[in-house]
Design a protein around this motif. Structure first.
Motif: not given
Length: 381
Positions: A137-138, A140-142, A144-145, A283-285, A298
């Protein structure tokens, strides 16, 4: 850098172990070509090493084939970077004399540009399902940012982070403790191949070199230096991921940890980091808020908005003054709300229109709707 100096660094990459600060001092003081010359010819040993160590280095130097190394690398789609190249990531210079002699790189992206906006995600090889989920999840989230995710290509957290990035079409870098033409672990040959196609595979060791325990540990300093910060997802007290985190701290990089169960041995190392200077992230945020530019914040973390939260403050006070059970007269409600009887009566009629209270003779009581929305303590009281 001249061709002779570059070729000398190719040779030294096979002679000097990664992170050898004595070798780094030789490079700084004498340059690569003169250092190699001293190692390959009879004469006075270079300073700062024992005779035994000098003979071991000389034995390695007798078997170097730098031109062949470059040819084999080119055949495998691998290039060799040295300090001073336009693509050299300047962050590695923070390692001082422990800086890599050079970097072997698979992949077409620009290492320097990717390193400028990168985060390391590392952790336990034998991770739990929770650790694998959080790492993916981290990653993918990073991605995507717009962040590059750097890890070690290993089983467990590393592999999950890489896969999370690849799954969303993002950018990821695997830093290996062996030759980049011979991926390790063997079970990740396909994964590392995908990383080379979609991202970058880098390492300090020349083609064909194999990993050793010490090389894994020393590889971690490159992961830490290459990135703006390191996130640790699950790590026991003895963990290479903690080595990466502590290297990041020494280099002045951000260090972050994802918490786990207090009873989990695989989270014990992370929790020790969090008791120190590491920052808790979930999370990534939250990662980007720490390592990113000003304004990359965030979102605020809040619980659900309940209907009573939308009431005017005066109406909320009157509602809170009603008993959990039974009815109460207006004067008692007014005292509890700290207002006048007339104001309390007016608020009660507003609340009745909204379905929160109902009138029973001369008193007022909460409706079933209001009872559901109040706290358990009031429902029982």
């Amino acid at each position: 850098m001249t061709d002779d100096e570059r070729l000398a660094r190719v040779a030294l990459a096979r002679i000097v172990e990664p992170g050898d600060e004595v070798g780094g001092r030789w490079l700084r003081q004498y340059g690569a070509r003169k250092t190699l010359q001293r190692l390959t010819t009879e004469g006075e040993p270079l300073p700062w090493v024992t005779p035994k160590r000098w003979e071991a280095l000389r034995a390695r130097a007798a078997h170097i084939r730098p031109k062949r190394d470059l040819e084999e690398a080119a055949a495998a789609g691998v290039r060799f970077l040295v300090p001073g190249d336009g693509e050299w990531p300047g962050q590695l210079d923070d390692l001082g004399d422990g800086r890599p002699v050079g970097l072997w790189v698979r992949g077409t992206a620009n290492v320097r540009m990717w390193a400028l906006r990168s985060v390391a995600v590392v952790g336990a090889r034998a991770c739990t399902e929770y650790g694998a989920h959080m790492a993916a999840a981290l990653g993918a989230g990073l991605a995507e940012r717009g962040w590059v995710v750097v890890s070690g290509g290993a089983y467990g957290v590393d592999g999950a982070a890489h896969r999370g990035v690849l799954g969303v079409g993002g950018a990821t870098v695997a830093v290996l403790a062996c030759g980049v033409d011979r991926p390790y672990p063997r079970g990740h040959v396909q994964l590392i191949g995908r990383i080379a196609e979609q991202g970058l595979v880098v390492g300090e060791l020349p083609p064909g070199e194999h990993p050793t325990p010490s090389r894994f540990i020393l590889r971690n300093r490159v992961i830490a230096a290459l990135t703006r910060g390191t996130v640790v997802v699950e790590a026991a007290h003895r963990s290479g991921a903690l080595v990466t985190a502590r290297a990041a701290q020494r280099l002045g990089r951000f260090t972050m940890g994802v918490p786990g169960p207090a009873t989990s041995a695989l989270s014990a190392g992370v929790h020790d980091l969090l008791r120190g200077e590491a920052v808790l992230v979930s999370d990534a945020a939250e990662v980007v808020e720490l390592v990113g530019d000003m304004g990359e914040l965030a979102p605020d973390r809040r619980g659900p908005v309940l209907p009573r939260d939308l009431l005017e403050p005066g109406a909320r006070q009157v509602l809170a003054a009603l008993p959990g059970r039974g009815a109460a007269p207006p004067d008692e409600i007014a005292r509890g709300a700290g207002t006048t009887v007339d104001d309390a009566v007016g608020r009660l009629y507003e609340l009745r229109a909204l379905g929160y209270v109902e009138r029973h003779g001369d008193g007022w009581k909460l409706t079933r709707q209001a009872m559901i929305s109040v706290s358990p303590d009031r429902r029982s009281g």
